[in-house]
Design a protein around this motif. Structure first.
Motif, short mmCIF file in Angstrom:
data_model
loop_
_atom_site.label_atom_id
_atom_site.label_comp_id
_atom_site.label_asym_id
_atom_site.label_seq_id
_atom_site.Cartn_x
_atom_site.Cartn_y
_atom_site.Cartn_z
N MET A 1 -4.57 15.13 -9.60
CA MET A 1 -3.86 13.96 -9.08
C MET A 1 -3.51 14.18 -7.60
SD MET A 1 -0.22 12.42 -10.35
CE MET A 1 -0.68 11.62 -11.85
N ILE A 2 -3.74 13.16 -6.78
CA ILE A 2 -3.39 13.27 -5.37
C ILE A 2 -2.53 12.08 -4.94
CG2 ILE A 2 -5.41 14.62 -4.67
CD1 ILE A 2 -6.65 11.96 -3.63
N GLN A 3 -1.86 12.26 -3.81
CA GLN A 3 -1.17 11.12 -3.21
C GLN A 3 -1.98 10.71 -1.99
OE1 GLN A 3 2.91 11.88 -2.17
NE2 GLN A 3 3.25 9.79 -1.45
N GLU A 4 -2.28 9.42 -1.89
CA GLU A 4 -3.15 8.98 -0.81
C GLU A 4 -2.77 7.59 -0.33
OE1 GLU A 4 -7.27 8.73 -2.02
OE2 GLU A 4 -7.97 8.64 0.04
N GLN A 5 -2.97 7.36 0.96
CA GLN A 5 -2.79 6.01 1.52
C GLN A 5 -4.12 5.29 1.36
OE1 GLN A 5 0.09 4.80 2.91
NE2 GLN A 5 1.13 6.73 2.45
N LEU A 6 -4.22 4.41 0.38
CA LEU A 6 -5.47 3.69 0.16
C LEU A 6 -5.47 2.41 0.99
CD1 LEU A 6 -5.64 4.12 -3.73
CD2 LEU A 6 -7.02 5.33 -2.05
N GLU A 7 -6.66 2.08 1.52
CA GLU A 7 -6.74 0.89 2.37
C GLU A 7 -7.15 -0.34 1.55
OE1 GLU A 7 -9.35 1.29 5.73
OE2 GLU A 7 -9.40 -0.88 6.00
N VAL A 8 -6.41 -1.40 1.71
CA VAL A 8 -6.74 -2.65 1.00
C VAL A 8 -7.99 -3.26 1.63
CG1 VAL A 8 -5.94 -4.98 0.41
CG2 VAL A 8 -4.30 -3.08 0.50
N ASP B 1 -1.72 -16.35 -11.23
CA ASP B 1 -0.84 -15.20 -10.94
C ASP B 1 -1.53 -13.84 -11.14
OD1 ASP B 1 1.26 -16.95 -10.43
OD2 ASP B 1 1.91 -16.95 -12.53
N THR B 2 -2.85 -13.83 -11.22
CA THR B 2 -3.59 -12.59 -11.49
C THR B 2 -4.48 -12.28 -10.29
OG1 THR B 2 -3.59 -13.17 -13.83
CG2 THR B 2 -5.10 -11.43 -13.14
N PHE B 3 -4.35 -11.07 -9.77
CA PHE B 3 -5.06 -10.69 -8.54
C PHE B 3 -6.02 -9.54 -8.79
CE2 PHE B 3 -2.80 -13.00 -5.14
CZ PHE B 3 -1.80 -13.58 -5.90
N GLU B 4 -7.12 -9.58 -8.05
CA GLU B 4 -8.06 -8.45 -8.03
C GLU B 4 -7.92 -7.79 -6.66
OE1 GLU B 4 -12.39 -8.98 -7.37
OE2 GLU B 4 -12.58 -8.13 -9.38
N MET B 5 -7.66 -6.47 -6.69
CA MET B 5 -7.47 -5.74 -5.42
C MET B 5 -8.45 -4.58 -5.37
SD MET B 5 -4.01 -3.79 -4.13
CE MET B 5 -3.26 -4.95 -3.02
N LYS B 6 -9.15 -4.43 -4.24
CA LYS B 6 -10.02 -3.28 -4.04
C LYS B 6 -9.40 -2.38 -2.99
CE LYS B 6 -14.31 -5.57 -5.38
NZ LYS B 6 -14.49 -5.00 -6.71
N LEU B 7 -9.30 -1.08 -3.34
CA LEU B 7 -8.65 -0.11 -2.48
C LEU B 7 -9.62 1.01 -2.13
CD1 LEU B 7 -5.31 0.20 -4.49
CD2 LEU B 7 -5.53 -0.84 -2.22
N LYS B 8 -9.71 1.30 -0.84
CA LYS B 8 -10.69 2.30 -0.38
C LYS B 8 -10.01 3.64 -0.08
CE LYS B 8 -14.45 2.56 2.98
NZ LYS B 8 -15.66 2.09 2.38
N GLY B 9 -10.68 4.73 -0.49
CA GLY B 9 -10.15 6.07 -0.20
C GLY B 9 -10.92 7.12 -0.97
#
Ligand SMILES: Cc1cc2nc3c(=O)[nH]c(=O)nc-3n(C[C@H](O)[C@H](O)[C@H](O)COP(=O)(O)OP(=O)(O)OC[C@H]3O[C@@H](n4cnc5c(N)ncnc54)[C@H](O)[C@@H]3O)c2cc1C
Ligand code: FES
Length: 256
Positions: free
Chosen positions: A1-8, A17-25
Motif C-alpha cells: 500500500m502506498i500514499q500517492e497524489q493521483l492526477e484526475v 448522481d453517479t460519477f466515473e473518475m479516472k486517476l493517473k499515477g
C-alpha cells in the motif's frame, strides 16, 4: 500500500448522481486483484474529514490509470464530484483483499451487483471472462441510476448482462434475487457486492454454491488499526476487519 497524489484525468456524471473518475499515477501497478479499494483524503486541508473508501472499478495498465465509479451520498463524495482534470487527489492504496480468482477456471459464474456495489464487479468480470462463462445481474432503483450495462456486454460472448430495476423503469422489474433464481441451478460459484439487505438475500438464496461477498462498511483508518469496520464472523475471534481482512470474504466466513 502506498500514499500517492493521483492526477484526475476524467470526472464525469454517467448516471444520476453517479460519477466515473479516472486517476493517473503509479498505484495502478500495485493492483494485483479486482475488488481492492483506495482510501481518499477529502478536502484541501481547510476542514477535517476522514478518508473515504472507493472500490477500484478498473485499471488501465497502458495509461497508468485507476477508474472509480462513485455515487454522491454526502459531503465527501460531493467534494470528489467537484474535482476537475489536472487536480490532485491524495490516495492511500490499494487497500484490503480483493477477489481471489487465479484458480477459478472453466466455471459458470453468477456476478450480482446492486447500485454502487457494481463498480468492483466490473474489473472482476473483465478478468473472469478470460477463463469462464459469466452471467451478470445488475440491480438499480430506477432507469436513471443504471450504469455500465453496455460496458459489461463489451466483454464479448462469454458474458451476458441482465438489468433489473426496483420500479421496472428499465430492464426487468424486480430484485436481483428474482433473476438469480433462474441461474442458481446451473452456476458453480457467485460473486456479489451491494447493499447489505441485498447481500443477505443473495447469501440466503444461493446456499448451495460457493459465494464471495464484498462488504462496504463505514471506515476510519482503512488499514486495520481503529476497529471502525468490524463485522461478525464465523472465525475464532468472532469478527473480521473489512478494511484489512476484506472487503471480499467467502460467504460462510461473515455473518450478515
Ligand atoms: C471497501 C469499500 C468500497 C466502496 N466502494 C464504493 C464505490 O465504488 N462507489 C461508491 O459510490 N461508494 C463506495 N463505497 C461507499 C463509500 O465509501 C461511501 O458512500 C462514502 O464513504 C460516502 O461518503 P460521503 O462523505 O459522501 O457520505 P457520508 O456523509 O459519509 O454518508 C452519506 C450517506 O451514505 C451512507 N453511507 C456512507 N458510507 C456508507 C457505507 N460504507 N455503507 C453504507 N452506507 C453508507 C450514510 O449512512 C449516509 O446516509 C465503498 C465503501 C467501502 C467500505
Ligand atoms: S477502518 Fe480502521 S480497522 Fe478498518
Amino acid at each position: 500500500m502506498i500514499q500517492e497524489q493521483l492526477e484526475v484525468c476524467v470526472n464525469v456524471e454517467i448516471a444520476k448522481d453517479t460519477f466515473e473518475m479516472k486517476l493517473k499515477g503509479e498505484m495502478e501497478q500495485l493492483v494485483d486483484q479486482p475488488g481492492r479499494f483506495i482510501h481518499i483524503k477529502i478536502g484541501d486541508g481547510s476542514f477535517h474529514m476522514l478518508r473515504r473508501p472507493i472500490s477500484i472499478a478498473d485499471v488501465d495498465k497502458e495509461n497508468h490509470t485507476i477508474t472509480l465509479v462513485y455515487k454522491v451520498t454526502g459531503k465527501g463524495t460531493e467534494w470528489l464530484s467537484e474535482r476537475v482534470a489536472g487536480d490532485k487527489v491524495d490516495a492511500l492504496g490499494p487497500g484490503g483483499q480483493g477477489f481471489e480468482i487465479t484458480e477459478v477456471k472453466n466455471e459458470k459464474i453468477l456476478v450480482i451487483g446492486g447500485g454502487v456495489g457494481v463498480p468492483p464487479l466490473y474489473h472482476l468480470t473483465k478478468e473472469l471472462v478470460e477463463n469462464n462463462d459469466v452471467t451478470v445481474i445488475l440491480g438499480f432503483q430506477s432507469k436513471e441510476a443504471v450504469f455500465y450495462e453496455k460496458e459489461f456486454n463489451q466483454f464479448g460472448d462469454r458474458v451476458q448482462t441482465l438489468v433489473v430495476t426496483d420500479d421496472g423503469s428499465y430492464g426487468e422489474k424486480g430484485l436481483v434475487t428474482d433473476i438469480a433464481s433462474e441461474f442458481s441451478q446451473d452456476s458453480t460459484r457467485y460473486f456479489t457486492c451491494g447493499p447489505l439487505p441485498m447481500l443477505k438475500a443473495v447469501k440466503n438464496q444461493l446456499v448451495e454454491i460457493p459465494g464471495h461477498i464484498s462488504l462496504e462498511e463505514r471506515m476510519g483508518c482503512g488499514i486495520g488499526a481503529c476497529f471502525a469496520c468490524v463485522c461478525h464472523s464465523t472465525n475464532e475471534s468472532g469478527y473480521v476487519k473489512v478494511c484489512k481482512d476484506g472487503p471480499v470474504f467467502s460467504s460462510n466466513e461473515v455473518i450478515l
